[in-house]
Write an enzyme that holds these catalytic residues in place. Structure first.
Site, PDB file in Angstrom:
ATOM      1  NE  ARG A 149      -3.491  -2.338   2.750  1.00 14.20           N
ATOM      2  CZ  ARG A 149      -3.162  -3.477   3.352  1.00 14.20           C
ATOM      3  NH1 ARG A 149      -1.948  -3.624   3.896  1.00 14.20           N
ATOM      4  NH2 ARG A 149      -4.030  -4.474   3.407  1.00 14.20           N
ATOM      5  CE  LYS A 173      -6.386  -1.424   4.828  1.00 17.41           C
ATOM      6  NZ  LYS A 173      -7.630  -1.813   4.142  1.00 17.41           N
ATOM      7  CG  HIS A 244      -5.038   0.741  -4.123  1.00 13.12           C
ATOM      8  ND1 HIS A 244      -4.345   0.602  -2.926  1.00 13.12           N
ATOM      9  CD2 HIS A 244      -6.048  -0.165  -4.073  1.00 13.12           C
ATOM     10  CE1 HIS A 244      -4.915  -0.336  -2.203  1.00 13.12           C
ATOM     11  NE2 HIS A 244      -5.938  -0.826  -2.872  1.00 13.12           N
ATOM     12  NE  ARG A 247      -2.961  -3.414  -1.702  1.00  7.66           N
ATOM     13  CZ  ARG A 247      -2.446  -4.207  -0.775  1.00  7.66           C
ATOM     14  NH1 ARG A 247      -1.129  -4.320  -0.652  1.00  7.66           N
ATOM     15  NH2 ARG A 247      -3.220  -4.884   0.048  1.00  7.66           N
ATOM     16  CG  HIS A 270      -5.638  -8.958   0.805  1.00  7.92           C
ATOM     17  ND1 HIS A 270      -5.751  -9.317  -0.521  1.00  7.92           N
ATOM     18  CD2 HIS A 270      -5.615  -7.599   0.817  1.00  7.92           C
ATOM     19  CE1 HIS A 270      -5.785  -8.221  -1.266  1.00  7.92           C
ATOM     20  NE2 HIS A 270      -5.715  -7.178  -0.477  1.00  7.92           N
ATOM     21  CE1 TYR A 279      -6.020  -6.704  -7.243  1.00  7.98           C
ATOM     22  CE2 TYR A 279      -5.964  -7.962  -5.211  1.00  7.98           C
ATOM     23  CZ  TYR A 279      -5.962  -6.748  -5.864  1.00  7.98           C
ATOM     24  OH  TYR A 279      -5.911  -5.586  -5.150  1.00  7.98           O
TER      25      TYR A 279
END
Length: 298
Positions: A149, A173, A244, A247, A270, A279
């Site tokens: 990110r 995160k 992004h 990414r 993730h 994806y």
């Protein structure tokens, strides 16, 4: 005239008068239901009493094939349900075949991405004769090589990157840490930046941040996004590019090359593999478009 048409007129009058719907809503119901009636006519259905769940599902499948969005599909099904509910309430049919038909699930928007050739042009855009160009080239290479990110990229510290083992430590995160492999070109670009450009940008200042500005601070997310936009234009990429998108491109290109889904999930950070699976849909969509475009019997 279709034998099904009178009931449709009855329904539209009902929603206009009894429900008090606005005229544009009534027109939207009318468009959806006329398409439905045309479908039933093609199937040779002579009366509403003969409509079953199978005919409704076949119509929904037609809407998918026609390319209608999940929102439009759901709206059409809502109109069909309202029609059959009224027919049943008015005792014009013995049952409501739409009762057990499931609503289409809202589809997730597929992320847009760059082609491999566009990525190559983007990575070559910075002027590596300048210290800032060396930094920008290293940042672009690392971003595409790792799928970080942008917030993770700009917050990298010197000690987070091991160029010998070609691994970096990303803080995602919730401050969750993960190790991500770095490709050889990205490691080489970072090594060149550290050997020549970083000290010149700092001008004697001290910083623990990996990617810095001439003021001695770390490059911000917004600052990097502006740089990326400029380099995209230099590379001849006309559409809007965001960090992004790199990414997204990283993940899609990896999976297209045969990478394991779980490995890509770990690299992206993730928590749930279902997030990564989007994806695989992008890759299949791209493959289908190529097939439709180039295969002689597509």
């Amino acid at each position: 005239m279709s034998p099904l048409e009178p009931a449709l007129d009855l329904f539209l009058a009902h929603v206009r008068v009894e429900k008090g719907l606005a005229e544009n809503s009534v027109e939207a119901y009318g468009r959806d239901l006329r398409r439905y009636v045309e479908h039933l006519d093609r199937l040779g259905i002579p009366a509403w009493e003969r409509v079953s769940r199978a005919e409704i599902q076949a119509h929904l499948a037609e809407l998918v094939q026609a390319g209608l969005s999940p929102r439009s599909q759901a709206r059409a099904l809502s109109a069909i349900r309202s029609l059959h509910k009224l027919l049943f309430a008015e005792k014009l049919t013995a049952g409501d075949p739409s009762d057990e038909v499931e609503s289409p699930r809202p589809g997730r928007k597929l992320p847009s991405l760059l082609s491999v050739e566009e990525v190559e042009r983007l990575l070559a855009a910075p002027d590596v004769r300048r210290p800032a160009g060396l930094r920008d080239r290293a940042m672009l290479e690392v971003l595409y090589a790792t799928g970080l990110r942008v917030s993770e990229l700009v917050s990298l510290e010197l000690n987070d990157v091991n160029l010998e083992t070609r691994v970096l430590l990303a803080r995602g995160k919730g401050n969750k840490e993960r190790l991500v492999p770095v490709g050889a070109p990205a490691a080489e670009a970072t090594r060149a930046y550290l050997a020549y450009a970083r000290e010149r940008l700092l001008r004697g200042r001290r910083s623990k941040d990996l990617f810095v500005t001439p003021r001695g601070a770390r490059l911000t997310r917004q600052g990097f996004a502006k740089l990326l936009d400029r380099y995209a234009r230099q590379a001849g990429i006309r559409r809007k590019i965001s960090p992004h998108k790199l990414r997204h491109s990283f993940a899609t290109h990896l999976l297209a090359g045969g990478a394991d889904l779980r490995a890509v999930q770990e690299m992206l950070g993730h928590a749930d593999v279902s997030t990564t699976q989007i994806y695989t849909h992008v890759d299949r969509t791209h493959a289908r478009r190529l097939h439709e475009r180039f295969h002689p019997r597509a």
